[in-house]
Design a protein around this motif. Structure first.
Motif, PDB file in Angstrom:
ATOM      1  N   ASN A 155     -14.119  -3.336  -2.371  1.00  0.00           N
ATOM      2  CA  ASN A 155     -13.655  -2.031  -2.364  1.00  0.00           C
ATOM      3  C   ASN A 155     -12.786  -1.755  -3.818  1.00  0.00           C
ATOM      4  O   ASN A 155     -11.766  -2.156  -3.717  1.00  0.00           O
ATOM      5  N   LEU A 188     -10.279   3.687   4.514  1.00  0.00           N
ATOM      6  CA  LEU A 188      -9.178   3.534   3.958  1.00  0.00           C
ATOM      7  C   LEU A 188      -7.975   4.881   3.815  1.00  0.00           C
ATOM      8  O   LEU A 188      -7.062   4.668   4.102  1.00  0.00           O
ATOM      9  N   SER A 217      -1.271   0.440  11.931  1.00  0.00           N
ATOM     10  CA  SER A 217      -1.635   1.800  11.889  1.00  0.00           C
ATOM     11  C   SER A 217      -2.657   2.429  13.020  1.00  0.00           C
ATOM     12  O   SER A 217      -2.302   3.378  13.526  1.00  0.00           O
ATOM     13  N   SER A 218      -3.393   1.419  13.382  1.00  0.00           N
ATOM     14  CA  SER A 218      -4.509   1.801  14.440  1.00  0.00           C
ATOM     15  C   SER A 218      -3.628   1.676  15.798  1.00  0.00           C
ATOM     16  O   SER A 218      -3.725   2.810  16.710  1.00  0.00           O
ATOM     17  N   ALA A 253      -5.760  -3.067  -0.469  1.00  0.00           N
ATOM     18  CA  ALA A 253      -5.668  -1.458  -0.990  1.00  0.00           C
ATOM     19  C   ALA A 253      -4.208  -0.993  -0.710  1.00  0.00           C
ATOM     20  O   ALA A 253      -3.487  -1.519   0.166  1.00  0.00           O
ATOM     21  N   ALA A 283      -3.045   1.558   0.416  1.00  0.00           N
ATOM     22  CA  ALA A 283      -2.959   2.181   1.617  1.00  0.00           C
ATOM     23  C   ALA A 283      -2.483   1.441   2.797  1.00  0.00           C
ATOM     24  O   ALA A 283      -1.849   1.767   3.839  1.00  0.00           O
ATOM     25  N   VAL A 284      -2.697   0.111   2.804  1.00  0.00           N
ATOM     26  CA  VAL A 284      -2.509  -0.640   3.904  1.00  0.00           C
ATOM     27  C   VAL A 284      -1.089  -1.618   3.722  1.00  0.00           C
ATOM     28  O   VAL A 284      -0.911  -1.890   2.343  1.00  0.00           O
ATOM     29  N   GLN A 304      -9.933  -3.929  -3.888  1.00  0.00           N
ATOM     30  CA  GLN A 304      -8.921  -3.552  -2.874  1.00  0.00           C
ATOM     31  C   GLN A 304      -9.152  -3.557  -1.428  1.00  0.00           C
ATOM     32  O   GLN A 304     -10.100  -2.778  -1.019  1.00  0.00           O
ATOM     33  N   GLU A 305      -8.992  -4.689  -0.907  1.00  0.00           N
ATOM     34  CA  GLU A 305      -9.534  -4.929   0.153  1.00  0.00           C
ATOM     35  C   GLU A 305      -8.876  -3.989   1.503  1.00  0.00           C
ATOM     36  O   GLU A 305      -7.806  -3.747   1.283  1.00  0.00           O
ATOM     37  N   ALA A 306      -9.636  -3.872   2.592  1.00  0.00           N
ATOM     38  CA  ALA A 306      -9.185  -3.116   3.633  1.00  0.00           C
ATOM     39  C   ALA A 306      -8.068  -3.654   4.505  1.00  0.00           C
ATOM     40  O   ALA A 306      -7.503  -3.009   5.058  1.00  0.00           O
ATOM     41  N   ASP A 307      -7.916  -4.900   4.394  1.00  0.00           N
ATOM     42  CA  ASP A 307      -6.980  -5.652   5.297  1.00  0.00           C
ATOM     43  C   ASP A 307      -6.822  -6.917   4.736  1.00  0.00           C
ATOM     44  O   ASP A 307      -7.487  -7.714   3.665  1.00  0.00           O
TER      45      ASP A 307
END
Lengths: 270, 257
Positions: free
Chosen positions: A221, A235, B74-75, B147, B149-150, B172-175
């Motif tokens: 990503n 995201l 966040s979830s 990323a 955002a996380v 930019q990985e999601a987690d």
């Protein structure tokens, strides 16, 4: 003609009550989540979100990747569908099952499989990198490959069904009149299965547009390179749920517009 | 900087509460009026350690059941805000804990139960000889980060900024687990993850420590939710984490607050 319409009207009015109820529930099942999105949309800031550079980059990339994936699927998938429909060879059913496997495989697993094949240490990825200098992971090409992998089966099975149900006597007639195999394919077979070709391409494109799991696993990503709309939505959910809703609506509007446009123009549905 | 100061203050207050024999005072093992079930919402990175602690707690207090729901902080915060029923929430960062507090869904101040440091993760044997944060800027080295955002991406950016290193990540990985798997599969040469992730990843990867002066410490606050149906058990479980659970957390790579 009058008789036909009258009988059709009678048929409609006698539709079983239960069927109508269940169909209504089925429609509501799709419409209610959509309503949920629409009602939660922050309309005042929606335009601002839409205009941001990152969103436009994601949208541009999504369109580029999904159209490219559909093009590759047409070039490779139509011959595959033709082979499955027309050639009898040992292991055909096994091969056919393998090519539609991505439809049931969790996309994330598909992404890992792609890494094991085309990744730096993959089966052919190492060779691709050292001899041809092609790196697929973390590139736009990788995102296109991931989308093709997941979406192409939809084209293959749709076109195959079209080829199987068409009347092959037209092809036979063309052959007896002296047309070459190639001419028959181009001038008779493909025009006859045009509705299946278009339906398959649209299904394939729609699946590619929404692709998430295989893309983020195989291509990663990065904004502008591999961050397609679904990745941007996912995201954004982490940090800014409002933006995620707006992004989803953009994706929804684009795909609805294309599907409705195609349906009226080419699929001949009334 | 200010956020960290506020966080530090919160911790100080929370610790004060505990030592002042507040509502969170440790429950002694002899006190056995405990029964029933609690549900604990916990950050994914706590999965292994909390599962262990939960099993130990149930053994210590027969008749009790501790259920877990592990997901990204966040979830979980979103689920709690949308009305998910549970008793305890353990977040992997302060901002997500703040969301739940500001929604008025907690019954007291959160307590930091553990900390987690960042570490550079590389392939086993460190074939690219990555020794420090500065090496991540080397050209030709494929680096993946979380990323922005996380939480892990946020911390990675802070650490790199402290070190004065500018990295252009390939992805930019999601987690954080995705960063780890990209390195484990050999697709990336290096990444920034938590110490606990390297510890749980096994043999495919190894960690390169980041000096404390440059490191950013992730804090894990825990809180009892306002709508808890079994407050006594929830309190006992949180106390257990703060006492006997500490060792278990340390064993999984967390540091004590």
């Amino acid at each position: 003609m009058a008789l036909l319409t009258r009988s059709r009207r009678r048929l409609q009015s006698s539709a079983p009550f239960l069927i109508v109820i269940l169909a209504g529930a089925g429609a509501a099942f799709f419409i209610i989540p959509l309503l949920g999105l629409l009602l939660r949309t922050p309309w005042t800031s929606a335009w601002q979100q839409f205009g941001s550079a990152e969103v436009l980059a994601a949208l541009r990339l999504s369109l580029l990747a999904s159209v490219s994936a559909t093009a590759i699927a047409l070039v490779l998938g139509v011959p595959l569908a033709w082979t499955f429909a027309r050639l009898a060879f040992p292991g055909r059913s096994v091969l056919r099952a393998l090519t539609v496997l991505p439809m049931v495989l969790p996309p994330v697993v598909g992404g890992v499989a792609l890494l094991l094949a085309f990744g730096r240490r993959g089966l052919v990825g190492g060779w691709l990198a050292t001899t041809l200098g092609i790196h697929l992971p973390f590139t736009t090409a990788g995102a296109i490959i991931a989308e093709t992998f997941v979406a192409m089966p939809f084209l293959v099975i749709t076109v195959e069904a079209g080829l199987r149900s068409m009347d092959t006597r037209f092809e036979d007639a063309a052959r007896t009149l002296g047309a070459s195999r190639w001419t028959v394919l181009w001038r008779v077979t493909l025009p006859l299965v045009r509705p299946s070709l278009i339906a398959g391409a649209v299904l394939c494109w729609a699946r590619a547009l929404g692709e998430f799991g295989a893309t983020i696993t195989f291509a990663g990503n990065f904004p502008g390179t591999t961050q397609t709309m679904p990745l941007a939505v996912y995201l954004a959910l982490e940090s800014n749920p409002d933006a995620a809703i707006v992004l989803s609506l953009v994706l929804l509007a684009v795909s609805l517009a294309v599907l409705i446009g195609l349906r009226d123009r080419w699929l001949g549905a009334s | 900087m200010r956020a960290r100061l506020v966080a530090a203050l919160l911790v100080a207050i929370a610790v004060g509460l505990v030592s002042a024999c507040g509502p969170m005072a440790p429950v002694s093992a002899s006190q056995s009026g405990l029964n029933g079930t609690i549900t604990v919402f916990a950050a994914s990175s706590l999965n292994a350690a909390f599962t262990r602690i939960g099993a130990d707690f149930e053994k210590r207090h027969p008749g009790t059941i501790v259920k877990f729901s592990f997901a990204g902080s966040s979830s979980l915060a979103a689920q709690i805000q949308q009305g998910a029923l549970g008793d305890v929430f353990a977040s992997a960062d302060q901002p997500n804990m703040q969301k739940v507090i500001q929604a008025g869904l907690t019954s007291q101040m959160p307590i930091v139960i553990a900390r987690n440091d960042l570490e550079i993760v590389v392939a086993k044997g460190n074939p690219k000889h990555v020794e420090a944060l500065a090496d991540l800027a080397r050209s030709g080295l494929v680096v993946v980060l979380c990323a922005p955002a996380v939480p892990c991406g946020h911390y990675a950016a802070q650490t790199l900024q402290k070190a004065g290193v500018s990295v252009k990540p390939a992805s930019q990985e999601a987690d954080v687990k995705s960063v780890l798997s990209k390195v484990a599969l050999g697709e990336a040469d290096a990444g920034l993850v938590y110490v606990t992730d390297v510890k749980s990843a096994g043999n495919a990867v190894e960690g390169v420590a980041i000096p404390p002066a440059l490191n950013v410490v992730a804090e894990y606050p825990i809180v009892i939710l306002k709508d808890s149906q079994n407050r006594a058990l929830a309190r006992a479980f949180v106390s257990y984490i703060l006492t006997d659970g500490r060792q278990t957390l340390a064993r999984y790579g967390f540091t004590n607050p």
